[in-house]
Design an enzyme around this catalytic site. Structure first.
Site, PDB file in Angstrom:
ATOM      1  N   PHE A  63       8.234 -12.243   9.008  1.00 39.77           N
ATOM      2  CA  PHE A  63       7.023 -13.053   9.085  1.00 39.77           C
ATOM      3  C   PHE A  63       6.374 -13.182   7.715  1.00 39.77           C
ATOM      4  CE2 PHE A  63       7.463 -10.604  12.993  1.00 39.77           C
ATOM      5  CZ  PHE A  63       7.210 -11.507  14.004  1.00 39.77           C
ATOM      6  N   ASP A  64       5.806 -14.341   7.455  1.00 35.44           N
ATOM      7  CA  ASP A  64       4.817 -14.475   6.396  1.00 35.44           C
ATOM      8  C   ASP A  64       3.508 -13.862   6.916  1.00 35.44           C
ATOM      9  OD1 ASP A  64       3.558 -15.362   4.005  1.00 35.44           O
ATOM     10  OD2 ASP A  64       2.855 -17.146   5.056  1.00 35.44           O
ATOM     11  N   GLY A  65       2.575 -13.635   6.008  1.00 33.33           N
ATOM     12  CA  GLY A  65       1.323 -13.015   6.411  1.00 33.33           C
ATOM     13  C   GLY A  65       0.222 -14.012   6.714  1.00 33.33           C
ATOM     14  N   PHE A  80       9.346 -16.799   9.929  1.00 35.04           N
ATOM     15  CA  PHE A  80       8.241 -17.701  10.242  1.00 35.04           C
ATOM     16  C   PHE A  80       7.300 -17.790   9.049  1.00 35.04           C
ATOM     17  CE2 PHE A  80       9.477 -15.829  14.373  1.00 35.04           C
ATOM     18  CZ  PHE A  80       9.821 -16.989  15.050  1.00 35.04           C
TER      19      PHE A  80
END
Length: 299
Positions: free
Chosen positions: A161-163, A273
Site C-alpha cells: 500500500f501507499d500511505g 495500491f
C-alpha cells in the site's frame, strides 16, 4: 438461515478485472451491445483466460484451505454483464476451479451499489467510474490497471500500500501539494504524535490484520508492506499512527520520492495500491497495480 459475512474478509471484483475480456470488449466497442451479447453467448463454453487480478484472487481463496464450511475469505463477482452474457464468466470460474458462488449482474448499470449489501471490504474493477462512485460512498476501491504480472511462486499473499490518500487521509498530502515539501516536513514533525485520520483502505488493512493475528508472525499466510514516498522526518507520524490503530504492517519502505516499481518487485507484491498515477505507472511494470482515484492528487 441467513448468511453472515461479519467475520470474513470480503472482496468484490468485476469480471474484467478477474478475466481477460479484451477481445469481447473490443467487439462491444466496435459493434455495440447486441453484437457483444451474441459473441459472449456464442463463446460461453470457451473459458476466459486469467486477467490481471486473477492471481490475487487465487491466493485470497487459498487462505480458506479446505475450510469451506467457515471460510476466512469470500470473493464476490460484481459484473456489468447481464445474467445471460454472464454465463460465460461463471463457466470460466468453474473451469479455473475458483470457489466464487455469489454474483451480481447489472446489465450495464454501475455495480458499486451492491458493495455494502455484500459487506465487501474491497472492490476491484477495471471501470474507473464504478471505482470513483465506490470511493465517494466510503468504500475501499481501486481501478485495476493493465500490468505486467510476473510469476510469483510464493504461496504467501503479499499486498503493498501507499500511505497518504490510501491507508491514511490526504490531510498531509494537501499541505505538500499546496505549500511544498518544506511545509509538509515541518507539519509532520510538529504533528508526529497526532495520528493521521484513516484513508479509504484502513478497513481493508484491518481485515487483513485480523487474519494475520490468527497466526504466529513467522507463519502468517499474508504479508503487508507500506511503500511510501515519505522520508525522515515524516516517517515518525506514520509509525505512530499504525501503532495507535493497533494494526500490524510487516514492512515499511520510506523512499523519499524514488520510483516504487523496483521495490515492489523486490517485495514480491501480488498487488499494490496507490493514489498517484505516476507511482502506478512505475509499479505496473512489475506487479498488478490498483489506482485509487482518491484525494488531492486526483482532484
Amino acid at each position: 438461515m441467513a448468511v453472515n459475512f461479519d467475520e470474513k474478509l470480503v472482496v468484490a471484483i468485476s469480471s474484467r478485472a478477474l478475466f481477460d475480456l479484451d477481445e469481447s470488449h473490443a467487439v462491444f466497442e466496435r459493434e455495440g451491445v447486441d453484437a457483444y451479447c451474441a459473441y459472449q453467448i456464442e463463446h460461453e463454453n470457451t473459458p476466459l483466460q486469467p486477467g490481471t487480478a486473477f492471481p490475487l484472487v487465487r491466493k485470497l481463496l487459498a487462505l480458506n484451505g479446505n475450510n469451506l464450511e467457515n471460510p476466512k475469505v469470500e470473493v464476490i463477482l460484481l459484473s456489468r454483464n447481464s445474467a445471460d452474457t454472464g454465463l460465460r464468466v461463471f463457466n470460466s470460474i468453474k473451469h479455473h476451479n475458483l470457489n466464487i458462488t455469489r454474483a451480481s449482474f447489472t446489465r450495464g448499470e454501475s455495480t458499486h451499489k451492491y458493495i455494502p449489501a455484500f459487506g465487501a471490504d474491497l472492490f476491484l474493477s477495471s471501470n474507473p467510474e464504478d471505482v470513483q462512485q465506490a470511493l465517494a460512498a466510503g468504500h475501499a476501491a481501486a481501478t485495476i490497471l493493465p500490468s505486467t504480472v510476473e510469476l510469483n511462486t510464493s504461496e504467501q499473499l503479499r499486498i503493498a500500500f501507499d500511505g497518504d490518500a490510501v491507508l491514511f487521509s490526504d490531510e498531509s498530502e494537501r499541505i505538500f501539494k499546496q505549500q511544498g515539501l518544506k511545509a509538509f516536513s515541518a507539519n509532520e514533525s510538529a504533528a508526529a504524535n497526532t495520528p493521521l485520520m484513516g484513508g479509504p483502505f484502513k478497513g481493508f488493512l484491518a481485515a487483513l490484520h485480523a487474519i494475520q493475528a490468527e497466526y504466529p508472525s513467522e507463519q502468517s499466510p499474508i504479508r503487508t508492506a507500506l511503500i511510501t514516498a515519505r522520508a525522515a522526518p515524516a516517517h515518525e507520524r506514520v509509525i505512530r499512527t499504525l501503532r495507535e490503530w493497533n494494526i500490524r504492517i510487516d514492512e515499511a519502505l520510506f523512499l523519499g520520492g524514488m520510483d516504487k516499481g523496483a521495490f515492489l518487485k523486490a517485495f514480491g507484491a501480488d498487488i499494490f495500491f496507490d493514489d498517484q498515477k505516476t507511482h502506478c505507472d512505475s509499479a505496473r511494470e512489475h506487479v498488478a497495480t490498483g489506482h485509487v482515484p482518491h484525494g488531492v492528487a486526483n482532484e
